[in-house]
Design a protein around this motif. Structure first.
Motif, PDB file in Angstrom:
ATOM      1  N   GLN A   4      57.503  16.288  -0.712  1.00 45.89           N
ATOM      2  CA  GLN A   4      56.497  15.287  -1.005  1.00 45.89           C
ATOM      3  C   GLN A   4      56.225  14.953  -2.318  1.00 45.89           C
ATOM      4  O   GLN A   4      56.017  14.058  -2.969  1.00 45.89           O
TER       5      GLN A   4
ATOM      6  N   ILE B 190      58.844  12.942  -4.128  1.00 45.59           N
ATOM      7  CA  ILE B 190      58.659  11.381  -3.701  1.00 45.59           C
ATOM      8  C   ILE B 190      57.832  10.751  -4.597  1.00 45.59           C
ATOM      9  O   ILE B 190      57.900   9.800  -4.895  1.00 45.59           O
TER      10      ILE B 190
ATOM     11  N   ILE C 235      49.551  10.981   3.799  1.00 42.31           N
ATOM     12  CA  ILE C 235      50.731  10.519   4.216  1.00 42.31           C
ATOM     13  C   ILE C 235      52.099  11.284   4.294  1.00 42.31           C
ATOM     14  O   ILE C 235      52.177  11.795   3.097  1.00 42.31           O
TER      15      ILE C 235
ATOM     16  N   TRP D 286      55.072  11.423   3.629  1.00 43.39           N
ATOM     17  CA  TRP D 286      56.049  10.388   3.151  1.00 43.39           C
ATOM     18  C   TRP D 286      57.407  10.856   3.655  1.00 43.39           C
ATOM     19  O   TRP D 286      58.158  10.200   3.901  1.00 43.39           O
TER      20      TRP D 286
ATOM     21  N   MET E 168      59.796   8.521   5.949  1.00 48.67           N
ATOM     22  CA  MET E 168      60.929   8.237   5.422  1.00 48.67           C
ATOM     23  C   MET E 168      62.154   8.663   6.157  1.00 48.67           C
ATOM     24  O   MET E 168      63.082   7.876   6.780  1.00 48.67           O
TER      25      MET E 168
END
Length: 274
Positions: A40, A43, A236, A238, A242
């Motif tokens: 996380q 990202i 979120i 991520w 993804m």
């Protein structure tokens, strides 16, 4: 002279358009793949968005914590069966419209394709609620056929129009009825068109979000709905999002790459023969 000058200019403009299209399509896709292997923190760090790491934790989490295998199976069941029944109903309808000029039927199917799907959502929901079919494969398959069947019909109409009428006439002379001539003569030589419509109809069903979010439940939740598991009020996920997006995209992308020759042949078959 002016024509020779214009030709390199057109080629340059074409190349620029192609490269821009590739960049617009590939950059987000590349970012999605790279982000699926990151943590996380990595990202959200925008300084090295294209750095590469080898962290499979997001993919492991998707299957172990979010039971993604069940959603994949649900999507395959709904996509395959809605495409199959779309073919069963759509191929004869397309042939009737193409060869016997059933414009009224064609217009009716076209209207079903043009009208926004949300217009059908409330009637579908009421009907399936009364029949206690919410959160069943039956409700999802029938609703997804609203997407797959019109698409199959409108891909196959120009393909059938391009076939010579002598084929069916010869089969009728040899004793075939119209249905048997369609099954024994027309369908076997319509392979590229059928493969094209099948693949694209399956992809549309696979990616369908609107019908599934209302008509599916915990038992029949499909992949596009399952991505909500990675969204919450506080944050979120991520990495998981993804990884899930890559998993959703991979089957249809592989399918399209392997069948691209048939897709191009099917989409251009009617125009070439016509």
């Amino acid at each position: 002279m002016s024509g020779r000058k214009q030709k390199p200019f057109k080629i340059t403009v074409t190349h620029i358009g192609v490269y821009l299209s590739l960049i617009l399509f590939l950059l987000p896709f590349l970012w999605m793949i790279l982000a699926s292997f990151k943590t996380q923190v990595q990202i959200l760090n925008t300084e090295n968005i294209f750095s590469i790491t080898a962290n499979l934790d997001n993919y492991i989490s998707v299957f172990e914590e979010y039971a993604f295998l069940k959603f994949i199976i649900n999507s395959f069941i709904v996509g395959i069966l809605s495409t199959f029944f779309g073919l069963v109903l759509g191929l004869p309808a397309a042939y009737a419209i193409a060869k016997y000029k059933q414009e009224g039927l064609g217009l009716l199917i076209l209207v079903a394709r043009i009208v926004p799907g949300i217009s059908f959502l409330i009637p579908w929901f009421i009907i399936f609620s009364r029949m206690q079919l919410i959160d069943t494969y039956t409700a999802l398959i029938l609703s997804h056929m609203l997407v797959t069947m019109p698409f199959i019909v409108w891909v196959m109409i120009p393909f059938f129009e391009g076939l010579p009428s002598a084929l069916e006439e010869s089969a009728r002379i040899d004793g075939c009825t119209i249905p048997s001539a369609f099954i024994r003569i027309i369908l076997p030589i319509s392979g590229p068109g059928i493969i094209t419509s099948t693949i694209l109809a399956f992809i549309f069903s696979w990616n369908n979000f609107m019908f599934s979010i209302i008509l599916a439940g915990e038992k029949t939740k499909t992949l596009p709905i399952a991505v909500f598991n990675f969204l919450s009020y506080s944050e979120i996920n991520w990495g998981g999002l993804m990884a899930a997006s890559v998993i959703i995209t991979a089957p249809v992308l592989i399918l399209a790459l392997f069948a691209q020759r048939y897709i191009i042949a099917g989409l251009t078959g009617g125009s070439v023969k016509g």
